[in-house]
Scaffold this active site. Structure first.
Site, PDB file in Angstrom:
ATOM      1  N   SER A 189      -2.803  -0.436  -3.357  1.00 32.99           N
ATOM      2  CA  SER A 189      -3.184  -0.537  -1.944  1.00 32.99           C
ATOM      3  C   SER A 189      -2.005  -0.160  -1.073  1.00 32.99           C
ATOM      4  CB  SER A 189      -3.669  -1.956  -1.596  1.00 32.99           C
ATOM      5  OG  SER A 189      -2.585  -2.870  -1.669  1.00 32.99           O
ATOM      6  N   ILE A 221       0.983   1.203   1.013  1.00 32.40           N
ATOM      7  CA  ILE A 221       1.957   2.270   0.787  1.00 32.40           C
ATOM      8  C   ILE A 221       1.924   2.744  -0.659  1.00 32.40           C
ATOM      9  CG2 ILE A 221       4.430   2.754   0.692  1.00 32.40           C
ATOM     10  CD1 ILE A 221       4.747   0.995   3.183  1.00 32.40           C
ATOM     11  N   ASP A 242       1.498  -8.911 -14.135  1.00 32.91           N
ATOM     12  CA  ASP A 242       1.712 -10.123 -13.351  1.00 32.91           C
ATOM     13  C   ASP A 242       3.214 -10.348 -13.229  1.00 32.91           C
ATOM     14  OD1 ASP A 242       1.850 -12.574 -12.151  1.00 32.91           O
ATOM     15  OD2 ASP A 242       0.671 -13.636 -13.653  1.00 32.91           O
ATOM     16  N   LYS A 277      15.156  -3.252 -15.125  1.00 35.91           N
ATOM     17  CA  LYS A 277      15.845  -3.537 -16.384  1.00 35.91           C
ATOM     18  C   LYS A 277      15.056  -3.010 -17.570  1.00 35.91           C
ATOM     19  CE  LYS A 277      17.684  -7.324 -19.179  1.00 35.91           C
ATOM     20  NZ  LYS A 277      17.840  -8.799 -19.310  1.00 35.91           N
ATOM     21  N   SER A 300      12.284  -1.487   0.829  1.00 33.91           N
ATOM     22  CA  SER A 300      12.843  -2.590   1.631  1.00 33.91           C
ATOM     23  C   SER A 300      12.128  -2.584   2.977  1.00 33.91           C
ATOM     24  CB  SER A 300      14.366  -2.483   1.751  1.00 33.91           C
ATOM     25  OG  SER A 300      14.758  -1.316   2.452  1.00 33.91           O
ATOM     26  N   THR A 351      -0.726  -1.475   7.210  1.00 31.14           N
ATOM     27  CA  THR A 351      -1.030  -1.716   5.805  1.00 31.14           C
ATOM     28  C   THR A 351      -1.708  -3.076   5.646  1.00 31.14           C
ATOM     29  OG1 THR A 351       0.951  -2.945   5.125  1.00 31.14           O
ATOM     30  CG2 THR A 351       1.145  -0.536   5.261  1.00 31.14           C
TER      31      THR A 351
END
Length: 238
Positions: free
Chosen positions: A15, A17, A59, A116, A132, A178
């Site tokens: 959804s 962006i 998740d 990671k 960000s 958004t």
């Protein structure tokens, strides 16, 4: 670097962006892989994307989930992270340890955990693009969005050095229409959009497509790393 046939994993890509980025990747001949918490959201996103798009559930509150996601999708060319729950517009006095941890878990801890897992498995010449926001520069949305945006910007620069030559960049959107604003009533939401539009040098609220092109640029260019690319309609100019 062309995105044609590139496998682009977009965590949070069902959804807003993230879906806009998936659409833009597909338009350039890439293979978007959208990942989100709910299978229904994944199915809905895939219904709007070309047949070569793929989907997976993850998740981010489960620290082992990114490893399972890699087992499912395999090696990728680019990682894009746009995941984030609704904005927490609460003042400091209203925050609880639970609300703080929940906000940080998805937007910061989840991003770092995914990096990671996937960074060692991104093909040569690939990239990571994070999200960000201009709250890092204009802290009008409360302490949590401001703190997380600033942390992601700092993390971007640190990872650009640690993971070099893998490119790590961030898009910092300004006011964008958004679903993150959907916790507000329709009247309040439209009032905020109108207020932004009247104040921005661009003269309007940002749309998903405006920001999606910034992610595509950061994937396709081959030299910039550690970049925080602001796309805000001029909101940080005043």
């Amino acid at each position: 670097m062309s995105l044609k046939n590139a496998r682009v994993l977009i965590i949070g890509g069902t959804s807003g962006i993230g879906l806009g980025v998936a659409t833009a990747v597909a338009e350039r001949g890439g293979i978007p892989i959208v990942a989100s918490r709910r299978q229904s959201s994944v199915d809905s996103a895939l219904s709007t994307l070309p047949d070569n798009a793929r989907g997976a559930t993850v998740d981010l509150t489960d620290p082992t989930a990114p490893d399972r996601l890699f087992d499912e999708v395999g090696a990728i060319d680019h990682l894009v992270y746009t995941a984030g729950d609704a904005l927490a517009l609460a003042p400091l006095s209203a925050l609880t340890p639970e609300s703080i941890n929940s906000f940080l878990l998805v937007r910061f801890v989840g991003a770092l955990t995914a990096i990671k897992v996937f960074a060692p498995r991104i093909t040569s010449g690939g990239s990571i693009t994070l999200t960000s926001g201009t709250a890092a520069e204009r802290p009008g949305l409360g302490v949590l969005p401001t703190a997380v945006c600033g942390a992601v910007n700092a993390m971007t620069r640190a990872l650009a050095l640690e993971l070099a030559p893998l490119r790590v960049n961030t898009v910092a959107p300004g006011p964008i229409r958004t679903p993150l604003w959907d916790t507000l009533s329709e009247t309040d939401r439209q009032a905020i959009y109108d207020q932004f539009a009247s104040q921005l040098p661009a003269g309007r609220i940002g749309e998903v497509g405006d920001t999606a092109r910034a992610y595509v640029y950061l994937m396709e260019q081959e030299f910039g790393t550690g970049v925080v690319l602001t796309v805000d309609g001029g909101s940080t100019l005043s």
